[in-house]
Design an enzyme around this catalytic site. Structure first.
Site, short mmCIF file in Angstrom:
data_model
loop_
_atom_site.label_atom_id
_atom_site.label_comp_id
_atom_site.label_asym_id
_atom_site.label_seq_id
_atom_site.Cartn_x
_atom_site.Cartn_y
_atom_site.Cartn_z
N ALA A 123 0.83 -1.20 0.00
CA ALA A 123 0.00 0.00 0.00
C ALA A 123 0.87 1.25 0.00
O ALA A 123 0.56 2.24 -0.67
CB ALA A 123 -0.92 -0.01 1.22
N ALA A 124 1.97 1.19 0.77
CA ALA A 124 2.86 2.35 0.86
C ALA A 124 4.20 1.89 1.43
O ALA A 124 4.31 0.80 1.99
CB ALA A 124 2.25 3.43 1.75
N MET A 125 5.21 2.76 1.29
CA MET A 125 6.54 2.44 1.81
C MET A 125 7.18 3.70 2.35
O MET A 125 7.21 4.73 1.67
CB MET A 125 7.40 1.82 0.71
CG MET A 125 8.84 1.56 1.13
SD MET A 125 8.96 0.43 2.55
CE MET A 125 8.45 -1.11 1.79
N GLU A 126 7.72 3.62 3.56
CA GLU A 126 8.33 4.79 4.19
C GLU A 126 9.82 4.86 3.84
O GLU A 126 10.60 4.06 4.33
CB GLU A 126 8.15 4.72 5.72
CG GLU A 126 9.01 3.70 6.48
CD GLU A 126 8.46 2.27 6.48
OE1 GLU A 126 9.04 1.42 7.17
OE2 GLU A 126 7.45 2.02 5.79
N ASN A 127 10.18 5.77 2.99
CA ASN A 127 11.59 6.09 2.77
C ASN A 127 11.81 7.45 3.44
O ASN A 127 10.92 8.30 3.42
CB ASN A 127 11.90 6.20 1.28
CG ASN A 127 11.46 4.94 0.54
OD1 ASN A 127 12.01 3.87 0.72
ND2 ASN A 127 10.42 5.08 -0.28
N HIS A 158 0.44 7.15 8.91
CA HIS A 158 1.25 5.98 9.28
C HIS A 158 2.66 6.11 8.71
O HIS A 158 3.66 5.92 9.41
CB HIS A 158 0.58 4.70 8.77
CG HIS A 158 1.32 3.44 9.08
ND1 HIS A 158 0.99 2.63 10.15
CD2 HIS A 158 2.38 2.84 8.47
CE1 HIS A 158 1.81 1.59 10.18
NE2 HIS A 158 2.67 1.70 9.17
N GLU A 159 2.75 6.43 7.42
CA GLU A 159 4.07 6.52 6.78
C GLU A 159 4.88 7.69 7.33
O GLU A 159 6.10 7.59 7.50
CB GLU A 159 3.92 6.63 5.26
CG GLU A 159 3.19 5.47 4.61
CD GLU A 159 3.72 4.10 5.03
OE1 GLU A 159 4.95 3.95 5.16
OE2 GLU A 159 2.90 3.18 5.22
N HIS A 167 6.55 6.82 10.53
CA HIS A 167 7.75 6.00 10.37
C HIS A 167 9.03 6.84 10.29
O HIS A 167 10.13 6.30 10.47
CB HIS A 167 7.64 5.14 9.11
CG HIS A 167 6.99 3.81 9.34
ND1 HIS A 167 7.35 2.97 10.38
CD2 HIS A 167 6.01 3.16 8.66
CE1 HIS A 167 6.63 1.87 10.32
NE2 HIS A 167 5.80 1.97 9.29
N GLU A 212 6.42 -0.89 13.47
CA GLU A 212 5.07 -1.00 12.90
C GLU A 212 3.99 -0.78 13.96
O GLU A 212 2.96 -0.18 13.69
CB GLU A 212 4.90 -2.36 12.22
CG GLU A 212 5.81 -2.59 11.03
CD GLU A 212 5.66 -1.55 9.92
OE1 GLU A 212 4.70 -0.76 9.95
OE2 GLU A 212 6.52 -1.53 9.02
#
Length: 644
Positions: free
Chosen positions: A23-27, A59-60, A63, A82
């Site tokens: 769904a998403a990725m935290e960079n 949420h992201e 992070h 998480e």
């Protein structure tokens, strides 16, 4: 919001991409989202869709602190990032939209109640899992890490108090910023914060029980034991498991922060904290009369279920019928969820939860209705192919009818979409919940409304259906109307540019009772570019939720398993979501045997998802065998809502 814990500059960009395995990725500095999780058309999106997207973005961003600024030492503690990000997505969304009441209310149904179902299985696992090789990493990213992690953090924050929790967390982040940390580092900083104010609680000793053991306890509270005066309580704890035969093998104990209050017809006492460390304990609580009821786990801040003696359940139900407002909204939702799940596992007679929802016509708040609808939909899928199903659906409709007629439908006047006289978010969501229950369980007026609104759209080619109920109207219309309506929705799915609209149009196509159309949809979803890869799983799952499509989806899943596993096998959550969604409502001996044969022939791939699916289906079959007769027996003689 999170900067109140540690002020670190957080310049941050958000990027939408058409295809992404998650769904998403935290960079750090650039979070990447699949389009469905960030693009929003306010004109056609429901409030629940807006809420979902807000939470994914929050949420992201969280992070950046939990995961990027401070990174877990090793994969076994992935919940440290998480769980915190999931907890703070509710706190952060509350900060942005206070009226949504996320942390104190939606957290209960969407996090706590949901993960306790998974964690009540004997196939569950501790939140901290050993990771030895690279192939172990995927399996630690599951709802136990996210949702149980968030629930335990919330419990701990409530035990410590917000100020001390924030102080300890700030010290943890400051000490380990731009570096790594383990759970012991967090426990040490939180314990130091407690000791700084003379509160000598060993956080590590308490929390190791919750993080290194799987599952959670059911705490049983009883009063008026003949050996003691009526000012004493007997409190016991045992490992909650849906499978009764597995309980004798568990010797787990927890340090349980049990909050308790006493109440009667007109008032409730201040809560009191009792620490439960042993299997059975006796506590002095104060004078209790015959009509005094007990309430445990105030506002459901603890990660456990609460059971009572039958007389106390009756007193609580009487209170809900007479004056529900004496008990908090959170506890009303918690009583419903606990009662249904305790009965599902055999701790309570099947009649108790059914009697409990007899108070719902008086319920004016969204959260208890939401808790009720979640457990009722679970039951619906267990019962929708049984001969006496109408007994159940009629009973649910009886509870829904008065609230449905009082609330009506949202106006479809242009410029007033999704609003009832500028109603509050909570009122809008309650209205939507009640309409969904009414249409799902067969309320004739609700069906007529849905058909009328779909027909008006088709004849005018102008969609004036309020965004907040579009998914309900589309699904109901497709299920009741002819093939031309299905084709109309299919055409609109292709022509729509709005991501949220495409999603609900596609799901509506799965509501048909025409197996030819359902089969066509499944095949088109897999073999053409018309349906995005990430949406195929939802199509199969929603066809399986349709009683007319359950066997079709189950057969299709087995037939196409090699293709599906090749496509989604390496994507976190995808395979697990698919396996769970297709199997969770199978409930006959034949389907159970088919699942066993499938697991054997597939070579047991897909990690823990297949063993978990097997346990759930075994539980469904067991419930049918042990409790279905008792369940319908009560419904056959069910009185009008009272406790007779």
């Amino acid at each position: 919001m999170v900067q109140s814990y540690i002020p670190v500059p957080a310049d941050h960009d958000l990027l939408a991409v058409p295809k992404h395995p998650y769904a998403a990725m935290e960079n750090w500095g650039l979070s990447v989202f699949v389009e469905q999780k960030i693009l929003l058309d306010a004109e056609v999106s429901s409030s629940s869709y807006q809420m979902e997207l807000t939470m994914v973005v929050v949420h992201e961003i969280c992070h950046q602190w939990f995961g990027d600024l401070v990174t877990p030492v090793w994969w076994e503690d992935v919940w440290l990032k998480e769980g915190f990000a999931h907890f703070f997505e509710y706190v952060g969304t509350d900060f942005l939209f206070p009226k949504w009441n996320m942390e104190k209310q939606r957290f209960l149904t969407d996090v706590l109640h949901e993960v306790m179902i998974l964690d009540g299985l004997r196939s569950s696992h501790p939140i901290s899992q050993e990771v030895v090789q690279a192939t172990d990493i995927d399996r630690v990213f599951d709802w136990i890490a996210y949702k149980k992690g968030a629930a335990l953090i919330r419990m701990l924050a409530n035990v410590m108090g917000q100020r001390l929790f924030q102080k300890g967390l700030n010290d943890y982040l400051m000490t380990h910023m731009y570096a790594n940390a383990a759970r012991g580092d967090l426990w040490n900083k939180l314990s130091q914060a407690m000791r700084s104010e003379g509160r000598d609680i060993d956080i590590s000793e308490m929390m190791d029980r919750w993080t290194l053991q799987m599952g959670y306890p059911v705490v049983t509270i009883s009063k008026n034991n003949s050996e003691f005066p009526s000012s004493f309580l007997t409190v016991s704890q045992e490992h909650f498991l849906y499978a009764e035969e597995a309980r004798s093998n568990s010797s787990f104990q927890w340090q349980v922060p049990l909050t308790v209050a006493l109440g009667n017809a007109s008032s409730i006492s201040a809560e009191r904290l009792l620490w439960i460390n042993n299997n059975t304990e006796i506590h002095r609580i104060g004078q209790m009369e015959d009509d005094t009821w007990l309430l445990g786990n105030i506002n459901q801040t603890g990660y456990f279920r609460v059971n009572y003696d039958l007389q106390n359940w009756r007193l609580l139900m009487q209170q809900l019928l007479n004056n529900p407002e004496i008990i908090s909204v959170g506890n009303r939702a918690g009583l419903i969820d606990d009662a249904f799940n305790l009965a599902r596992a055999g701790y309570l007679p099947q009649s108790i939860p059914l009697q409990m929802i007899g108070y719902l016509p008086q319920e004016r708040h969204f959260l208890p209705w939401h808790a009720a609808s979640r457990v009722l939909y679970q039951l619906d899928k267990l019962l929708d192919r049984t001969q006496e199903y109408n007994l159940f659906s009629d009973y649910v409709l009886k509870q829904v009818a008065s609230r449905y007629h009082k609330m009506g439908w949202p106006s479809n006047t242009p410029g007033n979409e999704g609003s009832i006289m500028q109603a509050s978010y909570q009122t809008e969501e309650l209205q939507r919940e009640v309409i969904m229950l009414a249409c799902s369980f067969g309320n004739k007026h609700c069906h007529r409304q849905a058909v009328t609104q779909i027909s008006a759209w088709i004849s005018s080619n102008k969609n004036r259906i309020p965004p907040n109920v579009r998914d309900i109207v589309y699904c109901t219309g497709v299920s009741l109307m002819d093939e031309d309506v299905w084709e109309f929705i299919w055409m609109k799915f292709h022509s729509s540019d709005a991501v949220s609209e495409k999603k609900i149009l596609l799901e509506a196509l799965t509501c048909s009772d025409n197996s030819f159309l359902l089969n066509r949809l499944l095949n088109l979803s897999l073999t053409s570019d018309m349906v995005p890869d990430q949406d195929l799983i939802d199509v199969i799952i929603h066809v399986g939720r349709n009683p007319h499509g359950r066997h079709l989806a189950w057969s299709y899943f087995r037939e196409k398993w090699d293709v599906l596993n090749a496509r989604y096998g390496e994507a976190l959550f995808m395979n697990s979501k698919l396996i769970s969604g297709v199997t969770e409502f199978l409930n006959t001996e034949t389907e159970l045997n088919e699942l066993k044969e499938f697991i054997q022939s597939s070579g047991g791939g897909a990690g823990p998802a297949l063993p978990r699916a097997l346990e759930i289906v075994e539980g469904n079959v067991r419930w049918h065998r042990l409790y279905l007769r008792q369940f319908y027996q009560w419904l056959r003689k069910a009185p009008n809502p009272n406790l007779g």
